[in-house]
Design a protein around this motif. Structure first.
Motif, PDB file in Angstrom:
ATOM      1  N   TYR A 163      -4.753  16.077  -1.162  1.00 22.95           N
ATOM      2  CA  TYR A 163      -3.980  14.860  -1.398  1.00 22.95           C
ATOM      3  C   TYR A 163      -3.079  14.549  -0.202  1.00 22.95           C
ATOM      4  O   TYR A 163      -3.033  13.409   0.266  1.00 22.95           O
ATOM      5  N   VAL A 164      -2.361  15.552   0.288  1.00 22.77           N
ATOM      6  CA  VAL A 164      -1.445  15.310   1.414  1.00 22.77           C
ATOM      7  C   VAL A 164      -2.230  14.881   2.653  1.00 22.77           C
ATOM      8  O   VAL A 164      -1.788  13.982   3.380  1.00 22.77           O
ATOM      9  N   LEU A 165      -3.389  15.468   2.904  1.00 21.33           N
ATOM     10  CA  LEU A 165      -4.199  15.043   4.051  1.00 21.33           C
ATOM     11  C   LEU A 165      -4.671  13.605   3.891  1.00 21.33           C
ATOM     12  O   LEU A 165      -4.668  12.834   4.858  1.00 21.33           O
ATOM     13  N   THR A 166      -5.048  13.224   2.686  1.00 19.58           N
ATOM     14  CA  THR A 166      -5.470  11.845   2.437  1.00 19.58           C
ATOM     15  C   THR A 166      -4.297  10.889   2.639  1.00 19.58           C
ATOM     16  O   THR A 166      -4.425   9.842   3.279  1.00 19.58           O
TER      17      THR A 166
ATOM     18  N   PHE B  66       0.831  -1.207   0.000  1.00 30.31           N
ATOM     19  CA  PHE B  66       0.000   0.000   0.000  1.00 30.31           C
ATOM     20  C   PHE B  66       0.866   1.258   0.000  1.00 30.31           C
ATOM     21  O   PHE B  66       0.519   2.269  -0.622  1.00 30.31           O
ATOM     22  N   PHE B  67       2.018   1.206   0.676  1.00 34.63           N
ATOM     23  CA  PHE B  67       2.907   2.361   0.730  1.00 34.63           C
ATOM     24  C   PHE B  67       3.553   2.594  -0.632  1.00 34.63           C
ATOM     25  O   PHE B  67       3.708   3.739  -1.058  1.00 34.63           O
ATOM     26  N   ARG B  68       3.905   1.524  -1.315  1.00 35.92           N
ATOM     27  CA  ARG B  68       4.450   1.664  -2.673  1.00 35.92           C
ATOM     28  C   ARG B  68       3.411   2.318  -3.585  1.00 35.92           C
ATOM     29  O   ARG B  68       3.742   3.166  -4.409  1.00 35.92           O
ATOM     30  N   GLY B  69       2.162   1.922  -3.437  1.00 35.06           N
ATOM     31  CA  GLY B  69       1.096   2.535  -4.225  1.00 35.06           C
ATOM     32  C   GLY B  69       0.956   4.021  -3.944  1.00 35.06           C
ATOM     33  O   GLY B  69       0.763   4.827  -4.859  1.00 35.06           O
ATOM     34  N   LEU B  70       1.062   4.403  -2.672  1.00 36.72           N
ATOM     35  CA  LEU B  70       1.001   5.819  -2.319  1.00 36.72           C
ATOM     36  C   LEU B  70       2.162   6.593  -2.925  1.00 36.72           C
ATOM     37  O   LEU B  70       1.990   7.732  -3.376  1.00 36.72           O
ATOM     38  N   VAL B  71       3.330   5.982  -2.948  1.00 38.69           N
ATOM     39  CA  VAL B  71       4.493   6.663  -3.535  1.00 38.69           C
ATOM     40  C   VAL B  71       4.304   6.830  -5.041  1.00 38.69           C
ATOM     41  O   VAL B  71       4.628   7.889  -5.597  1.00 38.69           O
ATOM     42  N   TRP B  72       3.745   5.815  -5.723  1.00 37.76           N
ATOM     43  CA  TRP B  72       3.458   5.973  -7.151  1.00 37.76           C
ATOM     44  C   TRP B  72       2.471   7.116  -7.379  1.00 37.76           C
ATOM     45  O   TRP B  72       2.611   7.899  -8.328  1.00 37.76           O
ATOM     46  N   LEU B  73       1.462   7.223  -6.526  1.00 33.67           N
ATOM     47  CA  LEU B  73       0.524   8.339  -6.633  1.00 33.67           C
ATOM     48  C   LEU B  73       1.215   9.678  -6.389  1.00 33.67           C
ATOM     49  O   LEU B  73       0.913  10.675  -7.039  1.00 33.67           O
TER      50      LEU B  73
ATOM     51  N   TRP C  47       3.499  15.295  -7.299  1.00 37.92           N
ATOM     52  CA  TRP C  47       4.693  15.999  -7.764  1.00 37.92           C
ATOM     53  C   TRP C  47       4.363  17.064  -8.809  1.00 37.92           C
ATOM     54  O   TRP C  47       4.744  18.230  -8.634  1.00 37.92           O
ATOM     55  N   PRO C  48       3.637  16.727  -9.893  1.00 33.37           N
ATOM     56  CA  PRO C  48       3.330  17.795 -10.858  1.00 33.37           C
ATOM     57  C   PRO C  48       2.437  18.894 -10.279  1.00 33.37           C
ATOM     58  O   PRO C  48       2.596  20.068 -10.616  1.00 33.37           O
ATOM     59  N   VAL C  49       1.521  18.528  -9.392  1.00 32.74           N
ATOM     60  CA  VAL C  49       0.651  19.539  -8.781  1.00 32.74           C
ATOM     61  C   VAL C  49       1.483  20.487  -7.917  1.00 32.74           C
ATOM     62  O   VAL C  49       1.266  21.702  -7.933  1.00 32.74           O
ATOM     63  N   CYS C  50       2.440  19.956  -7.179  1.00 31.71           N
ATOM     64  CA  CYS C  50       3.285  20.804  -6.331  1.00 31.71           C
ATOM     65  C   CYS C  50       4.190  21.708  -7.157  1.00 31.71           C
ATOM     66  O   CYS C  50       4.409  22.872  -6.792  1.00 31.71           O
TER      67      CYS C  50
ATOM     68  N   SER D 125      -3.667  29.205  -8.738  1.00 31.91           N
ATOM     69  CA  SER D 125      -2.913  28.531  -7.676  1.00 31.91           C
ATOM     70  C   SER D 125      -3.807  28.179  -6.490  1.00 31.91           C
ATOM     71  O   SER D 125      -3.466  27.303  -5.697  1.00 31.91           O
ATOM     72  N   ALA D 126      -4.961  28.829  -6.391  1.00 34.73           N
ATOM     73  CA  ALA D 126      -5.908  28.447  -5.336  1.00 34.73           C
ATOM     74  C   ALA D 126      -6.377  27.011  -5.553  1.00 34.73           C
ATOM     75  O   ALA D 126      -6.456  26.225  -4.606  1.00 34.73           O
ATOM     76  N   ALA D 127      -6.656  26.666  -6.799  1.00 34.48           N
ATOM     77  CA  ALA D 127      -7.120  25.303  -7.099  1.00 34.48           C
ATOM     78  C   ALA D 127      -6.010  24.285  -6.864  1.00 34.48           C
ATOM     79  O   ALA D 127      -6.261  23.207  -6.301  1.00 34.48           O
ATOM     80  N   THR D 128      -4.792  24.600  -7.268  1.00 40.42           N
ATOM     81  CA  THR D 128      -3.699  23.642  -7.055  1.00 40.42           C
ATOM     82  C   THR D 128      -3.361  23.509  -5.572  1.00 40.42           C
ATOM     83  O   THR D 128      -2.947  22.446  -5.129  1.00 40.42           O
ATOM     84  N   SER D 129      -3.560  24.577  -4.808  1.00 42.16           N
ATOM     85  CA  SER D 129      -3.342  24.492  -3.359  1.00 42.16           C
ATOM     86  C   SER D 129      -4.349  23.534  -2.727  1.00 42.16           C
ATOM     87  O   SER D 129      -3.991  22.723  -1.875  1.00 42.16           O
ATOM     88  N   ILE D 130      -5.604  23.643  -3.158  1.00 37.52           N
ATOM     89  CA  ILE D 130      -6.625  22.735  -2.630  1.00 37.52           C
ATOM     90  C   ILE D 130      -6.290  21.298  -3.009  1.00 37.52           C
ATOM     91  O   ILE D 130      -6.351  20.395  -2.169  1.00 37.52           O
ATOM     92  N   MET D 131      -5.908  21.076  -4.272  1.00 28.32           N
ATOM     93  CA  MET D 131      -5.584  19.714  -4.712  1.00 28.32           C
ATOM     94  C   MET D 131      -4.421  19.137  -3.916  1.00 28.32           C
ATOM     95  O   MET D 131      -4.486  17.995  -3.441  1.00 28.32           O
ATOM     96  N   ALA D 132      -3.353  19.912  -3.766  1.00 25.57           N
ATOM     97  CA  ALA D 132      -2.188  19.425  -3.027  1.00 25.57           C
ATOM     98  C   ALA D 132      -2.533  19.185  -1.561  1.00 25.57           C
ATOM     99  O   ALA D 132      -2.149  18.159  -0.992  1.00 25.57           O
ATOM    100  N   GLY D 133      -3.256  20.103  -0.959  1.00 24.44           N
ATOM    101  CA  GLY D 133      -3.607  19.956   0.450  1.00 24.44           C
ATOM    102  C   GLY D 133      -4.490  18.753   0.718  1.00 24.44           C
ATOM    103  O   GLY D 133      -4.245  17.992   1.658  1.00 24.44           O
TER     104      GLY D 133
END
Length: 166
Positions: A103-106, A63-70, A76-79, A93-101
């Protein structure tokens, strides 16, 4: 309010910079052959796993390998885009901030769930991840507040309908 916005921008830019650098150089070592990396990078990766007791990095489960692939495919491109958007003051950048945030919370919820449920985590490892979770919350709030401010600005500049005079 300007200071709060600038502080949120700085936190989210730092999160994006960290992820933009760490994902291909360090996180990818979990899923890619170590022969692709310079010896100092492999050494830092091993030191990190040993120093923080990061058993997921040392012996990654599927599961961790899968998270790293994600991470590599999505975060990475979103950041990278988010960092550019914040520095160039792009409205998207407001939209990309929401996407990155989000994702990182998930990602963090899966990691915290594993670490706390397994009983194998160290306090040092938890202390390492908490700032990332807080920065992710800041990224989501920054994105929503920026969207709200942009909508208010657009609404205030919208032409008002004129009544017909007869």
């Amino acid at each position: 309010m300007g200071f709060v916005t600038a502080a949120a921008d700085a936190v989210v830019a730092l999160l994006s910079l960290t992820m933009a650098v760490a994902a291909p150089l360090f996180d990818a070592q979990v899923v890619l052959p170590r022969g692709l990396y310079a010896a100092p990078l492999v050494g830092i990766h091993r030191w990190f796993a040993a120093e923080f007791g990061h058993y997921l990095v040392a012996d990654p489960p599927p599961f961790f390998r899968g998270l790293v692939w994600l991470d590599l495919a999505f975060l990475w491109p979103v950041c990278v885009a988010n960092l550019y958007g914040i520095l160039a003051r792009r409205p998207w950048s407001a939209a990309t901030s929401i996407m990155a945030g989000v994702y990182v919370l998930t990602y963090m919820s899966a990691i915290f769930g594993e670490m706390l449920g397994s009983g194998r985590t160290t306090p040092k490892l938890i202390q390492l991840y908490v700032p990332f979770a807080l920065a992710a919350v800041t990224a989501v709030l920054r994105g929503f507040c920026s969207c709200s401010a942009q909508a208010t600005a657009v609404a205030s500049h919208a032409p008002t309908a004129r009544k017909k005079r007869l």
